[in-house]
Every structure is written in C-alpha cells, then in structure tokens.
Design an enzyme around this catalytic site. Sequence first.
Site, PDB file in Angstrom:
ATOM      1  N   LEU A  42      20.876 -45.186  16.005  1.00 44.81           N
ATOM      2  CA  LEU A  42      20.744 -45.893  17.276  1.00 44.81           C
ATOM      3  C   LEU A  42      21.822 -46.962  17.349  1.00 44.81           C
ATOM      4  CD1 LEU A  42      16.868 -46.233  17.570  1.00 44.81           C
ATOM      5  CD2 LEU A  42      18.366 -44.393  18.362  1.00 44.81           C
ATOM      6  N   HIS A  43      22.341 -47.185  18.550  1.00 42.86           N
ATOM      7  CA  HIS A  43      23.470 -48.101  18.683  1.00 42.86           C
ATOM      8  C   HIS A  43      23.448 -48.820  20.022  1.00 42.86           C
ATOM      9  CE1 HIS A  43      25.859 -45.601  21.523  1.00 42.86           C
ATOM     10  NE2 HIS A  43      25.128 -44.636  21.002  1.00 42.86           N
TER      11      HIS A  43
END
Length: 126
Positions: A42-43
């Site tokens: 996730l970013h």
Amino acid sequence: MTVLLRTRVTEIGPEVADLAEGGVVILFADGSPPELAEVSVLHKTELGPSDGAPAKGASITLGDVSATITAVGSSAWSKVLEMGHVVISFNGATEAERPGEICASEVDRQALVAALKTGAIITIAA
C-alpha cells in the site's frame, strides 16, 4: 530525469514477501479492499503520476533496489492513474503478459524483499 511517479510505502501486506521472492510486487493506493491489501504494497503518492506512461528503458527504484522497465501493459498506467494499482514483474520480459502489468529487469529477490518496508520510496522516472 523526469519523475513520472514517486510514492511512499505505507503498509506491507502479509503475503507481499512471498510474492516478492517470486519477483512480483503489487502496488495499491491506500484504502484498497482488505482482500487486496493482503498481497499488496500500500502506498501514498507524493508526486505524479504523470499523464504519460513510462516507456521501455525508464527506471524504477524501490528503496535501494533499481531496475529498468522492459515492458508496459496496455492498461497498466491507466490503472495507476485511476486507483494507484499496478503489478510489477521483475522478470525482464519484453512483452507484458497481462494488460495491467509493468515488467522490469530482474533484480536480486532477497534485496527486493528487504527493500519493501514501510516508509520506502518507490520512483518511476524517464
């Protein structure tokens, strides 16, 4: 060098290391469904993504690991633009097997696993 995307890793799913050992990294923007988060990095985007997709020969860095993009699937960059999602295969393929895939040169798989940690910066530049 033009930065097309710079993003910061916010969370690593529990199955990410197994995929990375096989040379595959799945990116998904913060807020992805829980079943996708298990296999995803996730970013949160810090710069970009640019309107134009990266071309073969562009660079991709994940923390300390660098590679060269070797192929870009037909819908890969539109998915990055829409939802921050892309599958990166570090297999050196010159044609993407799936439309949502970016292929890059092979890298040391153990270094790739080690580079994937919260706070790491991922950059795609041309």
